[in-house]
Enzyme design. Structure first.
Site, short mmCIF file in Angstrom:
data_model
loop_
_atom_site.label_atom_id
_atom_site.label_comp_id
_atom_site.label_asym_id
_atom_site.label_seq_id
_atom_site.Cartn_x
_atom_site.Cartn_y
_atom_site.Cartn_z
N CYS A 134 31.24 -18.13 -17.49
CA CYS A 134 31.73 -18.42 -16.14
C CYS A 134 33.11 -17.84 -15.86
O CYS A 134 33.36 -17.34 -14.75
CB CYS A 134 31.74 -19.93 -15.91
N HIS A 175 33.92 -25.66 -16.32
CA HIS A 175 33.33 -24.54 -15.58
C HIS A 175 34.40 -23.89 -14.71
O HIS A 175 35.42 -24.51 -14.37
CB HIS A 175 32.18 -25.05 -14.71
N ASP A 227 30.27 -19.31 -6.23
CA ASP A 227 30.13 -19.37 -7.69
C ASP A 227 29.26 -18.22 -8.16
O ASP A 227 28.02 -18.29 -8.11
CB ASP A 227 29.50 -20.71 -8.11
#
Length: 347
Positions: free
Chosen positions: A97, A141, A157
């Site tokens: 991520c 995250h 995202d």
């Protein structure tokens, strides 16, 4: 403490962007157009020139992550000290991520669009035993926010375009195929599934401790008292406090009563204690350090008229205490001690 939260996902944030925030949200590594990440910079300019708007450009960059051969992994190649965006975005195309969020923000800023990386937690597991959602460090995250005209900060995202399971479920699901979830942990639940039940119990105990002990504040006290006693008045409070202290006193009284040892003194010891008390009245006191034999010799010298009775009593007492064979006629020996004691009292 239980909290009730309300979400407003359509809320607009910072429609007017402060100039200092804009400057910070547009910063790029020095030399990004030539010496530092030139390929990514050129890609951003190329995509921007073919976009109808900045919002269209954002979607093109997002779609590129799903259209190109990008891969979500916890085993990415180590990036160099320079051109790290180029290495990931153009060459390796494998990462987690932080790689996706960081490269996405670079692409936004290279196009003159304010953007920033946001970190937090995504995912978790429901603890059925404790009835709560357990969020761990491995649920950390990173995603991004982009500032758009008349919309303010909007969340994007890029990881969701590469590994939807990471967003919809959790990290374990996202990397299940490569088996990298907690692979370096000796006692990982991924390796030993039987640890999962134990861990859930430990988490449940810890959660209860934090909620009902550490988090037991004034509001929690008031709520508990209201559930137990209804609406509180001064009279009720006085009765509760009084009852509490009475309960403590009763508890200690019971505890002290149970703590007393019920001792039973053998008859021969009772008779010897009376024997010593009688001689004390006659002016002969036994010292704590004197044995029955030593006291007998001392008392006989002080009271020669009772020497026979004193010596006989002391010897018989020692036999009852230390000679196992005397137990065969214990009752007879005790009667003899009582008779000798009577004779001494008569004198």
């Amino acid at each position: 403490k239980m909290l009730t939260l309300t979400s407003y996902p359509e809320a607009l944030r910072e429609i007017e962007l402060p100039e200092i925030t804009r400057e910070l949200s547009l910063q790029l590594p020095a030399g990004s157009d030539n010496d530092n990440n030139p390929k990514s910079y050129a890609l951003a300019k190329r995509l921007l020139s073919s976009s109808s708007s900045k919002q269209d450009y954002v979607h093109k960059v997002m779609n590129r992550f799903s259209q190109q051969d990008y891969y979500y992994t916890l085993r990415p190649k180590t990036l160099g000290d320079t051109n790290t965006i180029d290495e990931f975005l153009i060459k390796n195309k494998k990462g987690f991520c932080a790689h996706y969020a960081g490269s996405f923000v670079f692409m936004m800023r290279a196009a003159g669009i304010p953007a920033r990386v946001v970190t937090g937690y995504q995912g978790g597991k429901w603890n059925q035993q404790g009835k709560f959602l357990s969020v761990h460090q491995y649920d950390a995250h990173a995603w991004a926010e982009v500032w758009l005209e008349n919309k303010g900060w909007v969340r994007f995202d890029p990881t969701s375009m590469v590994a939807p399971n990471r967003i919809e479920k959790n990290l374990e699901e996202a990397v299940g195929a490569e088996g990298s979830f907690l692979e370096n942990q000796m006692f990982s639940m991924a390796k030993y599934s039987w640890l999962n039940s134990i861990k859930n119990k430990m988490d449940s105990v810890q959660y209860s401790w934090r909620r009902f002990v550490i988090g037991y504040d004034r509001d929690s006290q008031s709520e508990l008292l209201k559930r137990l006693f209804g609406e509180l008045t001064l009279q009720k409070i006085a009765m509760i406090v009084g009852g509490f202290f009475l309960g403590i006193i009763a508890f200690w009284a019971l505890l002290l009563g149970l703590g007393k040892k019920q001792t039973h003194e053998a008859m021969e010891h009772q008779l010897y204690r009376r024997f010593c008390k009688r001689l004390g009245k006659l002016g002969v006191n036994r010292k704590p350090s004197q044995t029955p034999e030593a006291f007998s010799l001392f008392a006989s010298a002080q009271l020669p008229q009772l020497a026979t009775e004193i010596n006989t009593f002391s010897k018989l007492y020692s036999d009852v205490c230390y000679d196992p064979s005397s137990q065969n006629n214990l009752q007879g020996n005790l009667r003899a001690l009582k008779n000798l004691l009577k004779n001494i009292k008569k004198s």
